[in-house]
Design a protein around this motif. Structure first.
Motif, mmCIF file in Angstrom:
data_model
loop_
_atom_site.group_PDB
_atom_site.id
_atom_site.type_symbol
_atom_site.label_atom_id
_atom_site.label_comp_id
_atom_site.label_asym_id
_atom_site.label_seq_id
_atom_site.Cartn_x
_atom_site.Cartn_y
_atom_site.Cartn_z
ATOM 1 N N VAL A 264 -50.552 -22.591 22.339
ATOM 2 C CA VAL A 264 -49.441 -22.257 23.239
ATOM 3 C C VAL A 264 -48.156 -22.069 22.440
ATOM 4 O O VAL A 264 -47.375 -21.137 22.682
ATOM 5 N N GLY A 265 -47.938 -22.952 21.470
ATOM 6 C CA GLY A 265 -46.737 -22.833 20.641
ATOM 7 C C GLY A 265 -46.726 -21.575 19.794
ATOM 8 O O GLY A 265 -45.673 -20.952 19.598
ATOM 9 N N LEU A 266 -47.888 -21.187 19.282
ATOM 10 C CA LEU A 266 -47.954 -19.941 18.518
ATOM 11 C C LEU A 266 -47.603 -18.741 19.397
ATOM 12 O O LEU A 266 -46.882 -17.827 18.964
ATOM 13 N N GLY A 267 -48.091 -18.763 20.633
ATOM 14 C CA GLY A 267 -47.744 -17.683 21.554
ATOM 15 C C GLY A 267 -46.248 -17.640 21.843
ATOM 16 O O GLY A 267 -45.630 -16.566 21.863
ATOM 17 N N ALA A 268 -45.652 -18.835 22.064
ATOM 18 C CA ALA A 268 -44.211 -18.887 22.302
ATOM 19 C C ALA A 268 -43.436 -18.432 21.071
ATOM 20 O O ALA A 268 -42.406 -17.738 21.191
ATOM 21 N N GLY A 269 -43.910 -18.786 19.886
ATOM 22 C CA GLY A 269 -43.229 -18.366 18.660
ATOM 23 C C GLY A 269 -43.286 -16.864 18.463
ATOM 24 O O GLY A 269 -42.287 -16.244 18.042
ATOM 25 N N ILE A 270 -44.426 -16.260 18.750
ATOM 26 C CA ILE A 270 -44.536 -14.806 18.622
ATOM 27 C C ILE A 270 -43.592 -14.106 19.597
ATOM 28 O O ILE A 270 -42.936 -13.111 19.256
ATOM 29 N N PHE A 271 -43.491 -14.655 20.810
ATOM 30 C CA PHE A 271 -42.576 -14.077 21.798
ATOM 31 C C PHE A 271 -41.124 -14.185 21.336
ATOM 32 O O PHE A 271 -40.352 -13.212 21.405
ATOM 33 N N LEU A 272 -40.735 -15.367 20.839
ATOM 34 C CA LEU A 272 -39.348 -15.540 20.382
ATOM 35 C C LEU A 272 -39.062 -14.689 19.156
ATOM 36 O O LEU A 272 -37.960 -14.136 19.009
ATOM 37 N N ALA A 273 -40.045 -14.581 18.250
ATOM 38 C CA ALA A 273 -39.832 -13.807 17.027
ATOM 39 C C ALA A 273 -39.616 -12.334 17.325
ATOM 40 O O ALA A 273 -38.933 -11.637 16.564
ATOM 41 N N SER A 274 -40.178 -11.843 18.411
ATOM 42 C CA SER A 274 -40.024 -10.426 18.750
ATOM 43 C C SER A 274 -38.856 -10.175 19.704
ATOM 44 O O SER A 274 -38.559 -9.030 20.012
ATOM 45 N N THR A 275 -38.198 -11.232 20.174
ATOM 46 C CA THR A 275 -37.086 -11.060 21.119
ATOM 47 C C THR A 275 -35.823 -11.743 20.593
ATOM 48 O O THR A 275 -35.056 -11.169 19.835
ATOM 49 N N VAL A 276 -35.621 -12.976 21.001
ATOM 50 C CA VAL A 276 -34.376 -13.689 20.691
ATOM 51 C C VAL A 276 -34.208 -13.920 19.201
ATOM 52 O O VAL A 276 -33.098 -13.802 18.657
ATOM 53 N N CYS A 277 -35.297 -14.266 18.524
ATOM 54 C CA CYS A 277 -35.216 -14.647 17.105
ATOM 55 C C CYS A 277 -35.572 -13.508 16.168
ATOM 56 O O CYS A 277 -35.994 -13.739 15.030
ATOM 57 N N SER A 278 -35.428 -12.284 16.619
ATOM 58 C CA SER A 278 -35.688 -11.152 15.713
ATOM 59 C C SER A 278 -34.604 -11.035 14.644
ATOM 60 O O SER A 278 -34.813 -10.371 13.628
#
Length: 335
Positions: A264-278
């Motif tokens: 679940v955390g990996l999924g959340a990290g991928i989402f953040l890396a492509s949006t807020v944390c790009s």
């Protein structure tokens, strides 16, 4: 005058001879009867040995609880099997029960000590935030190395770094293993602080690309120490929850929870890396928040774990309290 036959019958010598003869005859008959009885008993014993006792019939019983009926079968070899006969519960109820059976020890909550649910909740949160942070740090490492953040390249870079400085950190921390037995909670918290420190260095690596190897190596060195400390303290913490000799089951279900929320955390990290944390600015905002949440989770985990080891601090407190009581009542020692 008496007849001669009557006189002969009253002769004591003749009577004694007759009695002795009858006695010998009776003894002989008794010996023959005893011999026949022995032969019969031996024959019966042999027949009983040959006859196989009947097998115990299988034992079945049905239990009905909360709209669920199970049939239990106790086999002659000592094995107990269970079969679900009927389940009239709602879909949500069955889903929750299935989740508990897969991720919690058998017999939960009666098979574990108090506080296990709270420990598991914060353990799940800890692993989720840790996995999310790892995705962000890997993305930063790829940017610092001049690569695009594709999953295959992220895996390759992570493993190359682990094979270096991370193993050095593991070797150094393994020498401190004896100290972790008396303070498993403190070392477990320190492990996550070291992990977040290493992750933070990886996140900041794009800000100094000319020092990429130094910063990334130091970050993985800290994470290597964190891995050893976390693994070394895992068993004492799980042992504190084991209540019915179910340590293996508890350990397996605990690792299942960790794996689930790592995904679940990996999924959340991928989402953040492509949006807020790009961008680096986004990482500098989200990273500290995740790190604080991560450390808070492990602190609450340790508060929920009922570890009752006699560490140096507790020993010092016990001795100080004893000396204080002895000072107030010197005659206590005499009793």
């Amino acid at each position: 005058m008496e007849p001669e036959g009557q006189k002969a019958s009253l002769n004591p010598s003749a009577m004694l001879t007759s009695l002795l003869g009858r006695r010998a005859k009776l003894h002989e008959e008794l010996r023959i009867i005893e011999k026949q009885d022995k032969i019969k008993i031996q024959t019966m014993d042999k027949e009983q040995v040959k006859v196989k006792p009947p097998d115990n019939p299988p034992l079945y019983w049905t239990e009905i609880s909360e709209s669920v009926s199970h049939r239990f079968h106790f086999h002659p070899d000592g094995q107990l099997s269970m079969k679900l006969l009927d389940d009239s519960r709602s879909v949500i109820h069955r889903t929750v029960d299935s989740f508990l059976s897969k991720f919690f020890p058998s017999g939960y909550p009666y098979s574990v000590s108090e506080g296990y649910l709270r420990y598991t909740q914060f353990r799940a949160l800890q692993h989720m935030t840790s996995a999310t942070l790892s995705v962000l740090s890997t993305q930063s490492l790829l940017f610092a190395a001049g690569l695009r953040p594709t999953p295959a390249q992220a895996t390759a870079v992570s493993w190359i770094l682990k094979d270096g400085m991370q193993h050095v950190g593991k070797l150094i921390c393994s020498n401190l293993g004896a100290r972790m037995d008396s303070e498993p909670k403190s070392w477990r918290i320190l492990a996550d602080v070291l992990y977040d420190l290493g992750t933070g260095l990886e996140v900041l690596s794009p800000m100094c690309p000319h020092l990429f190897l130094q910063v990334a190596g130091l970050g993985n060195f800290a994470k290597g120490m964190a891995v050893v400390a976390a693994r070394a303290t895992r068993l004492p913490i799980y042992s504190s929850f084991a209540k019915e000799g179910n340590l293996s089951d508890l350990f397996a279900k605990g690792e299942a929870i960790s794996t689930l929320f790592n995904v679940v955390g990996l999924g959340a990290g991928i989402f953040l890396a492509s949006t807020v944390c790009s961008s680096m600015q986004g990482k500098l905002v989200v990273g500290p928040v995740l790190s604080v949440l991560h450390v808070y989770s492990v602190v609450e985990e340790m508060r929920a774990a009922p570890v009752n080891t006699l560490n140096p601090q507790r020993t010092a407190m016990i001795v100080a309290d004893f000396l204080k009581v002895l000072k107030l009542n010197p005659t206590m020692w005499l009793h």
